[in-house]
Design an enzyme around this catalytic site. Sequence first.
Site, mmCIF file in Angstrom:
data_model
loop_
_atom_site.group_PDB
_atom_site.id
_atom_site.type_symbol
_atom_site.label_atom_id
_atom_site.label_comp_id
_atom_site.label_asym_id
_atom_site.label_seq_id
_atom_site.Cartn_x
_atom_site.Cartn_y
_atom_site.Cartn_z
ATOM 1 C CE LYS A 91 -6.010 -0.102 1.790
ATOM 2 N NZ LYS A 91 -6.456 -0.961 2.849
ATOM 3 C CD GLU A 141 -2.740 1.455 2.437
ATOM 4 O OE1 GLU A 141 -2.511 0.497 3.495
ATOM 5 O OE2 GLU A 141 -3.506 1.997 2.480
HETATM 6 P P1 13P Z 1 -9.272 3.997 4.203
HETATM 7 O O1 13P Z 1 -10.122 3.380 3.016
HETATM 8 O O2 13P Z 1 -10.070 4.854 5.312
HETATM 9 O O3 13P Z 1 -8.462 5.061 3.600
HETATM 10 O O4 13P Z 1 -8.465 2.728 4.968
HETATM 11 C C1 13P Z 1 -7.733 1.968 4.196
HETATM 12 C C2 13P Z 1 -6.729 1.678 4.684
HETATM 13 O O5 13P Z 1 -6.313 0.596 5.026
HETATM 14 C C3 13P Z 1 -5.582 2.640 5.079
HETATM 15 O O6 13P Z 1 -4.413 2.143 5.318
#
Ligand code: 13P
Length: 341
Positions: free
Chosen positions: A220, A178
């Site tokens: 992500k 991510e």
């Molecule tokens: P949000 O969809 O609230 O951004 O959270 C996703 C997430 O896992 C952030 O690390």
Amino acid sequence: MNYERELVETAKALVAPNKGILAADESVGTIGKRFAKLGVPSTVETHRAYRDMLFTTSGIEAFISGVILYDETIRQESLGGTPFPRLLADKGIIPGIKVDTGAIDLPLHPGEKITQGLDGLRERLAEYRGMGARFTKWRAVITIGAGIPSTACISTNAHALARYAAFAQEAGLVPIVEPEVLMDGDHDQERCEAVTSTVLRSVFQELSGQGVLLEGMLLKPSMVISGKQCARQAGVQEVAEATVRTLRRTVPAAVPGIVFLSGGQSSELATAHLNAMNKLGPHPWELSYSYGRALQEPALSIWHGEEANVVAAQAAFYHRSKCNSAARTGSYTPEMEHQQS
Ligand code: 13P
């Protein structure tokens, strides 16, 4: 690699048709902030009751393939006395776990962050696997501002993501990689696109350098949107086109799925963006969700810490899950918002 086949199967199952991921891995600090806005006390027990409300929602397994848990939650039991990872697995939902330990200031680079958590990671991963986790998440944070992000920030975060992903695959756990480009700031959509492209190129170069199996991971990312304070906000179609263009230029087709974060977008906009992207398909990868706030916010505000509100909160969570599931096939319509089931 020992777990190659399992990793590929788990990654595919997480982006199975019509399904996506619930990110419920808010740290104690983050969930505390969300609860404080509603005046709900933040204790081990309120965290447990809230997660219980979400995870016991009847029928969500039609729309939710996996749930990302936080260290506190993976060790907790539901109100009915079943460990949360087992409760989810019994419903056919894959338990996952956030394994980074948060972002600290990047030395010598004011305004930038580096995510930590590599020390002791091998041992923590083995423990989480023993508790039932089958996938993991690590979040890197990239801020857009005057003169930032720096090359140092991008390369060091990309390197840490790749090192994490290698440890996760060694342990038989699918890594969700991510790299979040924050939406804070007055930058325009074009700048977001340029930064996102640079970040994703760096991430995939590092992943390949560490030998990470692309078929056994998920990306992500954030979407390519205008900064929150930008005077001109790109529309839904512009966001969909720029995001898909950026991903096609930077993400290898071997990656089975891209699961977006919502990053502070409203629930309905996050759904509309995903829907518009899937309408532009077919794509080389599945385009799905791993939303935290965009799946939880309506349910959290209805729940408000009160047991009496559980049924109504679960209906709101079910509804958001169903709308996002429809967005997987481009079949979401704003009218669905008025047909809460
Ligand atoms: P949000 O969809 O609230 O951004 O959270 C996703 C997430 O896992 C952030 O690390």
